[in-house]
Design a protein around this motif. Structure first.
Motif, PDB file in Angstrom:
ATOM      1  N   LEU A 104      16.721 -12.156  25.034  1.00 51.31           N
ATOM      2  CA  LEU A 104      15.870 -11.401  24.115  1.00 51.31           C
ATOM      3  C   LEU A 104      14.902 -12.334  23.384  1.00 51.31           C
ATOM      4  N   GLU A 105      15.394 -13.468  22.915  1.00 47.44           N
ATOM      5  CA  GLU A 105      14.536 -14.440  22.229  1.00 47.44           C
ATOM      6  C   GLU A 105      13.501 -15.031  23.177  1.00 47.44           C
ATOM      7  N   ILE A 106      13.908 -15.302  24.407  1.00 47.56           N
ATOM      8  CA  ILE A 106      12.973 -15.829  25.413  1.00 47.56           C
ATOM      9  C   ILE A 106      11.875 -14.805  25.682  1.00 47.56           C
ATOM     10  N   CYS A 107      12.249 -13.537  25.776  1.00 43.35           N
ATOM     11  CA  CYS A 107      11.269 -12.487  26.030  1.00 43.35           C
ATOM     12  C   CYS A 107      10.313 -12.329  24.853  1.00 43.35           C
ATOM     13  N   ARG A 108      10.839 -12.345  23.635  1.00 46.84           N
ATOM     14  CA  ARG A 108       9.962 -12.248  22.455  1.00 46.84           C
ATOM     15  C   ARG A 108       8.962 -13.396  22.428  1.00 46.84           C
ATOM     16  N   GLN A 109       9.420 -14.599  22.778  1.00 44.29           N
ATOM     17  CA  GLN A 109       8.517 -15.749  22.803  1.00 44.29           C
ATOM     18  C   GLN A 109       7.474 -15.589  23.907  1.00 44.29           C
TER      19      GLN A 109
END
Length: 144
Positions: free
Chosen positions: A60-65
């Motif tokens: 999820l954090e990778i996608c937000r970035q």
């Protein structure tokens, strides 16, 4: 964990009428199934929890970035990185990519096309009520 899935001991989709036994606690029966996640998505979520505990970024954090990277530099390359990152997020967690209103709709529009807005709850409701349809603006790839 894979063994328990194959044996049917670890489930995410319990059929109505099933009896669930919890050792040392008791049992209960499933009257009605309202919602279930796919077991593979739950396994991805467990892997994300392990990553978080190690201090590594979750899917999820990778996608937000990747979403932010695309917005700051809307290129085909960043659009593809966003697609890969988005498709790695467990399905039941994709709604947390955006805010409470837009959920993942902007990301889906960037990746799959502007017609994705037709699946957005705010759009569906406005259309049903005959109101002005909401829009979401985002940059197109600058190297099209």
């Amino acid at each position: 964990m894979g063994k328990y899935i194959v044996e049917g001991a670890l489930l995410t989709d319990i059929p109505a009428g099933s009896i669930v036994y919890i050792y040392g606690l008791g049992n209960f029966s499933i009257a009605k199934k309202l919602y279930a996640s796919f077991i593979q998505d739950k396994l991805l979520e467990i892997k994300d929890i392990q990553k978080r505990l190690k201090g590594e970024p979750t899917t999820l954090e990778i996608c937000r970035q990747a979403h932010q990277d695309y917005l700051h530099n809307p290129s085909r390359s960043n659009q593809e990185k966003l697609r890969i990152a988005y498709e790695n997020v467990p399905n039941h967690q994709k709604i947390y990519i955006g805010d409470m209103d837009t959920k993942d709709i902007e990301v889906r529009m960037i990746i799959y096309g502007e017609q994705e807005i037709e699946n957005w709850s705010h759009y569906v409701l406005a259309k049903k009520k005959g109101e002005t349809l909401p829009t979401i603006k985002f940059p197109k790839p600058n190297d099209s």
